[in-house]
Design an enzyme around this catalytic site. Structure first.
Site, short mmCIF file in Angstrom:
data_model
loop_
_atom_site.label_atom_id
_atom_site.label_comp_id
_atom_site.label_asym_id
_atom_site.label_seq_id
_atom_site.Cartn_x
_atom_site.Cartn_y
_atom_site.Cartn_z
N LYS A 13 0.85 -1.18 0.00
CA LYS A 13 0.00 0.00 0.00
C LYS A 13 0.89 1.23 0.00
CE LYS A 13 -3.62 2.15 2.85
NZ LYS A 13 -4.47 1.96 4.07
N ASP A 111 -14.48 0.68 10.19
CA ASP A 111 -14.81 0.54 8.77
C ASP A 111 -14.93 -0.93 8.39
OD1 ASP A 111 -15.53 1.62 6.33
OD2 ASP A 111 -13.47 1.78 5.59
#
Length: 246
Positions: A13, A111
């Site tokens: 990432k 989330d």
């Protein structure tokens, strides 16, 4: 981006910290610090991190070759097939185990959704802790943040919230696994908020057991106090036999 090392595939990432606000850059660093702590069989494994000379923060994580749960559910929906109850129960157990560990570390995910639940070697791996929060002494958070379809009534009511918001999102994921649809969806955010605040959602197909439907109903209780903890989920008779394998 994929990388290979020691005959293992990893995903990297990339975060451009130089173009971020100070707040977002701090959040990125906090995400790395958090990932270094979160070692659990049902959480995507952290490998390493480094910053390039141009200021790009690279976070290296285990690669989950089977994609995410939303992709698995979408594939089933296209084939017009409902998933087996035993598969859903297995997923629920593994998600509960990962959340139980997180909450034990005082970490609120904030989330939890099917796109952030990954599949690797037949197992569930919870990932993406970009907006996770370590709760302090009050055990509560205040910022209204998350993915609208998975956010809890207390968040829409702009009230302080704690671990039970993750349990609401957990219920939304379990509902999605049973139906192939979001529990809460609407034409606009205001209509969505009204449905969530009332905890109004279409019934789960009766082909699934009463016990499973009741469990999801408890997770989607309007009042956080009525939602079970992860430990209580794992102690339920319909899950206990499966959970012993873990």
């Amino acid at each position: 981006m994929l990388a290979q090392e020691d005959n293992q595939l990893y995903v990297m990432k990339k975060l451009e910290t130089k173009t971020m606000s100070k707040k977002d850059a701090l959040s990125a660093k906090q995400e790395v610090q958090l990932l270094q702590r979160l070692r659990h069989p049902c959480i995507v494994a952290y490998k390493d991190n480094f910053t390039t000379p141009t200021g790009t923060l690279c976070i290296v994580m285990a690669y989950c070759e089977a994609g995410d749960l939303s992709q698995r559910l979408e594939a089933a929906k296209k084939k017009r097939e409902l998933l087996k109850e035993e598969d859903i129960i297995e997923w629920i157990i593994q998600i509960a185990l990962s959340l139980h560990f997180l909450h034990g570390q005082r970490v609120l995910h904030r989330d939890l959704k099917s796109k952030n639940i990954f599949l690797q070697g037949g197992s569930i791996k919870l990932g993406d802790f970009g907006i996770a929060k370590v709760l302090g002494g009050t055990g509560m958070a205040n910022t209204m943040i998350g993915t609208p379809m998975y956010m809890a009534p207390e968040q829409y009511n702009e009230k302080p919230y704690g671990f039970k918001t993750d349990m609401w999102s957990f219920g939304c994921v379990a509902y999605e696994a049973c139906t192939g649809n979001f529990a809460f969806q609407a034409q606009n955010i205001n209509a969505l908020a009204r449905k969530v605040k009332r905890a109004e959602y279409p019934p789960i197909p009766s082909r699934y057991s009463k016990e499973l439907r009741q469990l999801i109903g408890l997770m989607l209780s309007k009042s956080p106090k009525l939602r079970p903890t992860c430990a209580e989920v794992l102690q339920r008779p319909e899950l206990r036999a499966h959970a012993q394998a873990w």
